[in-house]
Design an enzyme around this catalytic site. Sequence first.
Site, short mmCIF file in Angstrom:
data_model
loop_
_atom_site.label_atom_id
_atom_site.label_comp_id
_atom_site.label_asym_id
_atom_site.label_seq_id
_atom_site.Cartn_x
_atom_site.Cartn_y
_atom_site.Cartn_z
N GLU A 181 -12.94 -9.43 2.42
CA GLU A 181 -14.19 -9.74 3.12
C GLU A 181 -13.98 -9.79 4.63
O GLU A 181 -14.86 -9.38 5.40
CB GLU A 181 -14.74 -11.08 2.64
CG GLU A 181 -15.09 -11.13 1.16
CD GLU A 181 -13.95 -11.69 0.32
OE1 GLU A 181 -14.22 -12.51 -0.57
OE2 GLU A 181 -12.78 -11.30 0.56
N LEU A 233 18.35 -1.65 -12.38
CA LEU A 233 17.01 -2.24 -12.52
C LEU A 233 16.29 -2.36 -11.18
O LEU A 233 15.70 -3.40 -10.86
CB LEU A 233 17.07 -3.61 -13.22
CG LEU A 233 17.60 -3.63 -14.66
CD1 LEU A 233 17.38 -5.00 -15.27
CD2 LEU A 233 16.95 -2.56 -15.51
#
Length: 385
Positions: free
Chosen positions: A72, A224
Amino acid sequence: MSSWTSSKGCWITARIDFLMSVDAQFMRLALDLAKKGQWRTAPNPAVGAVVVRDGEVVGRGWHRSAGTPHAEVHALAGAGARAAGATVYVTLEPCNHTGRTPPCTRGLLAAGVRRVVIGMADPNPGVRGGGAAFLAGKGMETKIGVLEAECRALNRPFIKHSLTGIPWVVMKVAVSLDGRIATANGHSKWVTGEQSRNHGHRLRDRLDAILIGSGTAVADNPSLTARPGGRRGRDPLRVVLDSRLSLSPESLMCRQESEADTLVFCAPGAGGAKKKALEDRGAGVVEVGPGPGGLDLSAVLGELGRRNIHSLLVEGGGRVHASFLSAGLYDEINIFYAPVLIGGDGLAMCAPLGVARMDEAVRMGRGRLRRLGDDFLFNAVLTEV
């Protein structure tokens, strides 16, 4: 009923239908903006906003990352003075509390916005409806629930964490057509093709944490990490289920250069010298009680949720997938199928589930197939939020 009354009723109905159509049109634009920030705003939600005056979009914005101005704020800044008397479309209820940024409700009031259309209410029970109620109490026209299903789908991990305190759990596995993840001796590089592997790395880049079992950690010694150049520019938290603390302090997860942490869950009493060696390498070690097939997965997810992990990618192996499936803990499934056959002596994607009858089988529901080179990705969302 007079013809005038009937005509008036038809006019009102047509007017309502028109407004609903217009609201949906601009909310869809706000959704498109929100998607620009998707997977980069955790632990905040992805939000988009547009400012519309006299049918013209005069301001656009989306939330970029946690701690930065909300959607906003960007949209109102773009609109400037033209926000006065305008309608703001926002995918999530404007916040009415002060966190790392000021409340957006005050910004909307200060800008002189006349009307705010909200895709979905804030899922957090502690603040749900507060922003809309505050604005309505100040005389602003508010409307909630435009394209709500699409707005909710955009932020499934945020919604689940807000309601349950645990992360959205995603299964990821690469298999042959006969459901094998590796040959009998454990060789698995590579089951699927390059496009599938790239998509898998994008999942790592998007989600907050990635989990494997100790068998996979020891056998494959994986890093990972997400590949360099990912959208978020950071690796996920690395999580290992390791009841006996068999993970070596010299493993890649413990000695590579990465800003992300490694977290190891073990059984009570498995600490001692092994725990200290891992902690000396910078890994965190957490003891949890036993559960079916290994560790208490509910306790694991609870601990991750307390660490503000909103999304978790589970890469296996087979025992880990079986434990999550048996406990009904998966929210989303991603199975990458390669057009190869390995045979019954290969390693199965899932350990035994104890299914005796077909009506006991784990059902995936309605999923989607997507082609990735020579492979196919099956994706299914199992949890409605």
